[in-house]
Design an enzyme around this catalytic site. Structure first.
Site, short mmCIF file in Angstrom:
data_model
loop_
_atom_site.label_atom_id
_atom_site.label_comp_id
_atom_site.label_asym_id
_atom_site.label_seq_id
_atom_site.Cartn_x
_atom_site.Cartn_y
_atom_site.Cartn_z
N PRO A 37 -66.63 9.42 -52.64
CA PRO A 37 -67.08 9.59 -53.98
C PRO A 37 -66.56 8.31 -54.82
CG PRO A 37 -66.28 11.73 -53.17
CD PRO A 37 -66.04 10.64 -52.13
N GLU A 38 -67.26 7.01 -54.92
CA GLU A 38 -66.72 5.98 -55.52
C GLU A 38 -67.90 5.70 -56.60
OE1 GLU A 38 -64.94 2.99 -53.22
OE2 GLU A 38 -64.25 4.14 -51.70
N LYS A 74 -65.87 6.64 -61.99
CA LYS A 74 -65.82 7.58 -60.86
C LYS A 74 -66.11 9.09 -61.57
CE LYS A 74 -62.43 5.78 -58.04
NZ LYS A 74 -61.50 6.25 -57.06
N CYS A 120 -61.86 -7.97 -35.39
CA CYS A 120 -62.72 -8.64 -36.66
C CYS A 120 -63.95 -9.05 -36.61
CB CYS A 120 -61.74 -9.52 -37.62
SG CYS A 120 -62.23 -10.19 -39.20
N CYS A 165 -63.71 -13.20 -37.23
CA CYS A 165 -62.65 -13.95 -36.43
C CYS A 165 -62.04 -13.58 -35.17
CB CYS A 165 -61.43 -14.50 -37.44
SG CYS A 165 -60.15 -13.24 -37.47
N CYS A 218 -58.02 -13.45 -40.83
CA CYS A 218 -58.87 -14.33 -41.77
C CYS A 218 -58.60 -13.79 -43.24
CB CYS A 218 -60.24 -14.24 -41.48
SG CYS A 218 -61.07 -12.55 -41.43
#
Ligand SMILES: [Zn+2]
Length: 259
Positions: free
Chosen positions: A2-3, A55, A232, A235, A257
């Site tokens: 929940p954002e 929110k 990643c 990179c 990175c």
């Protein structure tokens, strides 16, 4: 998670069901509301507006009453068919149900769900003190920078971006993905992050959050969240994780990175 985008998505789903309408039935099945008499207090009142603010979700009723909700990590809003639908969570976890025609708006698992006057929503610092909403159409970048620079400059930038007084709507997932997208180490002190770098983070997450607010598909934007020990995608360096800040939110970043 929940954002802000999750809350805007919920508001976008609830709005066509309730806005400008008088609900047919309101129930508060959770025992904690036993004596609060929400159904009686809201009976016959139309829903004036369904608002997402960072929110927070606000259901504004006629007569100056507002239902205020914050989902934290556990709560959820759903719009279901009133009859014949399998509920996504057990019915005993419903704190609030609002039926209108064939549709049912359900709030599961709270944990912040309260009925307040409009006046209180204007003074309550959890709502009135919010910074610019990153998902909203109008967004004041200069105000975000101003608020960030008034904050503790030794705080890691990742942690500072979670402060809803600085920018409303960013949670742990978007903090992590935003720092990665902008190539900024989330552990760097906010005071050592330039305005341009802050705006690069904000501008990376904003259109993605707006997209997720439209279609509800937040998960497809997870790139390095939860990938500790894996390479990643940019990179190839192994992604690291560590808890950050007073709230101890787990933070993933690439030491190769993100500078
Ligand atoms: Zn990398």
């Amino acid at each position: 998670m929940p954002e802000g985008d999750t809350i805007h998505y919920a508001a976008n789903r609830i709005r066509p069901v309730l806005e400008g309408r008088v609900p047919d039935a309101i129930r508060t099945p959770h025992p904690r509301f036993g004596r609060d008499r929400w159904p009686e207090r809201l009976a016959g009142r139309a829903v004036r507006a369904v608002e997402a603010r960072g929110k927070h979700l606000l259901l504004r009723f006629e007569g100056g009453l507002t239902i205020h909700s914050h989902l934290r990590m556990t709560g959820s809003w759903r719009v279901l068919d009133a009859v014949g639908t399998r509920w996504p969570r057990a019915p005993r976890r419903a704190w609030l149900t609002i039926r209108r025609g064939e549709r049912l708006v359900v709030q599961f698992d709270g944990p912040v769900l309260e009925l307040m006057t409009d006046g209180r929503t204007r003074f309550d610092q959890r709502i009135a003190g919010l910074g610019p909403d990153i998902v909203a159409e109008a967004f004041d970048e200069a105000r975000v920078l101003r608020r960030l620079r008034e904050d503790d400059p030794t705080r890691p930038i990742g942690d500072a971006l979670l402060d809803q007084k600085t920018v409303a709507g960013i949670g742990n997932l978007w903090k992590i993905e935003g720092c990665w997208l902008a190539g900024v180490d989330p552990w760097r002190p906010a005071g050592a992050v330039s305005d341009d770098e802050v705006l690069a983070i904000v501008r990376a997450v904003r259109p993605r959050m707006q997209q997720s607010a439209r279609d509800g598909m937040q998960d497809r934007f997870k790139t390095i969240y939860g990938t500790a020990g894996r390479p990643c995608p940019r990179c190839g360096t192994l992604v690291r994780s560590r808890a950050m800040g007073d709230t101890g939110r787990m933070t993933w970043w690439c030491p190769g990175c993100q500078r």
